[in-house]
Structure formats: C-alpha cells, structure tokens
Scaffold this motif. Structure first.
Motif, mmCIF file in Angstrom:
data_model
loop_
_atom_site.group_PDB
_atom_site.id
_atom_site.type_symbol
_atom_site.label_atom_id
_atom_site.label_comp_id
_atom_site.label_asym_id
_atom_site.label_seq_id
_atom_site.Cartn_x
_atom_site.Cartn_y
_atom_site.Cartn_z
ATOM 1 N N PHE A 28 0.819 -1.213 0.000
ATOM 2 C CA PHE A 28 0.000 0.000 0.000
ATOM 3 C C PHE A 28 0.853 1.264 0.000
ATOM 4 N N HIS A 33 -0.828 2.280 -3.655
ATOM 5 C CA HIS A 33 -2.116 2.193 -2.966
ATOM 6 C C HIS A 33 -2.917 0.972 -3.401
ATOM 7 N N VAL A 34 -2.318 -0.191 -3.153
ATOM 8 C CA VAL A 34 -2.966 -1.460 -3.458
ATOM 9 C C VAL A 34 -2.624 -2.437 -2.341
ATOM 10 N N ASN A 42 -9.244 -4.048 -1.978
ATOM 11 C CA ASN A 42 -9.005 -3.940 -3.419
ATOM 12 C C ASN A 42 -10.294 -3.905 -4.226
ATOM 13 N N PHE A 45 -11.227 -0.380 -4.002
ATOM 14 C CA PHE A 45 -10.304 0.419 -4.816
ATOM 15 C C PHE A 45 -10.594 0.249 -6.300
ATOM 16 N N GLY A 49 -11.437 3.175 -8.705
ATOM 17 C CA GLY A 49 -10.613 3.410 -9.884
ATOM 18 C C GLY A 49 -11.429 3.444 -11.163
ATOM 19 N N LEU A 56 -6.973 6.568 -7.761
ATOM 20 C CA LEU A 56 -6.620 5.161 -7.614
ATOM 21 C C LEU A 56 -6.621 4.455 -8.969
ATOM 22 N N SER A 57 -5.744 3.489 -9.118
ATOM 23 C CA SER A 57 -5.603 2.771 -10.376
ATOM 24 C C SER A 57 -6.463 1.511 -10.374
ATOM 25 N N THR A 60 -4.172 -1.585 -11.224
ATOM 26 C CA THR A 60 -3.378 -2.128 -10.129
ATOM 27 C C THR A 60 -4.215 -3.041 -9.246
ATOM 28 N N SER A 61 -5.424 -2.584 -8.906
ATOM 29 C CA SER A 61 -6.304 -3.404 -8.079
ATOM 30 C C SER A 61 -6.720 -4.671 -8.805
#
Length: 235
Positions: A28, A33-34, A42, A45, A49, A56-57, A60-61
């Motif tokens: 994180f 930020h994962v 996630n 998130f 995202g 937030l991506s 990535t999540s």
C-alpha cells in the motif's frame, strides 16, 4: 502428517498474520495504494478506480485481485493433491508461499518507488505477492482455526468486542481460548502493519521488506513438522 493444532497452530497463524500486515504495508505504501492480502479493500479500490475517483488505479487493483484468485486456485490444487497422497501439505504450502514472495523480492530488486518503477515490473511484484496471499488463504481455510484467517480482522474484531463483558453475547464468548485467538488476529495484523510501515519509514526498500516476510514464512514452515510431532507425542 497433519498440521499442528491447539496453541502451536495459534502461534503459527498469528506469526503469518503479522507477515500479512508487513506485506500489505509494503504494497500500500510503496506500490501504488494497493493491497496484496486484503482483497476487500481492493474490491473497493477497483470500484473507485473505475469511477476515476481518488486517483486510484483500477488496473493495479485488478492485477492484485486476479493474481489472488489464481493463487487460491493454485493453493487448492496443490494442497488437495498433497493431502490425497498423504503428504505434509501444510509446510509445503508455506514454503510455496515463501518462494513466491522471494520471487516478488527478486523481480522488484531494482525497482524504485511506485511512481518511478516501470509499470510491468511493479505489476509483476504485486501479482507475485497477491498470488502468495491467495495460496495463504486456502491454507488458512483448510486448517479451519476459528478466528484465525491470517489476512483479515474485521470478523475477529467484532467477535472480540461483542463476546466480551461489554458486548455480553454469550454465544460469542471466550470458549476454548476464542478471545486469545481473536486478540492474536487483531493484534497480529496491527503489529505487522506497524512493523512494515516502520521499516519503510526507515528507508528499507520494498524488496527487502518482502524478502524478510519470505524468510519468516519459510522459517515458520520448517518449525511446523516439529510442532506437529510434539502434538502427536502429547496425544
């Protein structure tokens, strides 16, 4: 050989819970930020995202979620096969987890902070860590130790307070050491998060933190046969 039980199993799972906190702190705080273990976070998130809110991506999540699910499949296949052949599936599963974490550390060895690392390398590190945590969840489910999931604490925290003198729910009371197990889950995750954040704050590079987690899991795996034999001797 069966995994240890009772107090020995509780100690093993609390140690693994601490490792979870360390890994999620590292992912994180340094990988964008994962989470790699707490997939509930996630899922949120990913929604944030997709909605393009909070910076937030979604990718990535999604990588972490996908790798986690793949790890659960891999863990289920591995552990079921070993158990069917009467092999020691519990320590082998922990060693497989340690190997995946060591691989994540190796892949990310030259990587910098999230904003400076190549996306492919960062995704690979996240994926390997989440793959290991997917396997871990299968391992925890198979041993079925109450209140010791090793990756989440919400249920244990709720049961801890509702079954206490304050909550007064007798059905959730401290039977068979339930209170200590719940406290171990909550405290272990908190301590792991604090330890991981502290290491990152000292300037420890993410691969070193992940490698430390891998070594801890591997050391725990090597202790398991002795703990299981001790249980059988006591029985």
């Amino acid at each position: 050989m069966e995994p240890p039980s009772g107090a020995a199993l509780t100690v093993v799972l609390v140690c693994l819970t601490v490792v979870t906190g360390v890994l999620d702190a590292a992912s994180f705080l340094t990988l964008g930020h994962v989470f790699t273990a707490n997939q509930t976070g996630n899922l949120l998130f990913l929604g944030f995202g997709v909605a393009r809110q909070g910076g937030l991506s979604a990718a990535t999540s999604a990588v972490s979620l996908g790798a986690f699910l793949a790890g659960a499949v891999l863990g289920a296949r591995l552990e079921t096969t070993l158990a069917a052949r009467r092999r020691p599936w519990f320590p082998v599963a922990l060693l497989a987890e340690a190997a995946l974490l060591a691989g994540a550390a190796a892949v990310g060895w030259e990587a910098g902070p999230a904003g400076q690392s190549a996306a492919g390398r960062r995704y690979a590190v996240i994926g390997l860590m989440a793959l290991a945590m997917g396997m871990r969840n299968v391992t925890a489910l198979r041993v079925a130790a109450p209140d010791l999931t090793t990756t989440v604490a919400t249920r244990a925290m709720t049961a801890l307070v509702s079954g206490s003198v304050l909550g007064g729910d007798r059905r959730l009371g401290d039977r068979g050491g339930a209170g200590l197990r719940r406290l171990g889950t909550v405290g272990g995750l908190l301590v792991g998060g604090l330890l991981g954040a502290w290491l990152i704050g000292l300037g420890t590079r993410t691969p070193m933190v992940v490698l430390l987690a891998a070594v801890t899991v591997a050391a725990t795996a090597f202790l398991v046969p002795g703990l299981a034999q001790g249980r059988n001797a006591d029985g």
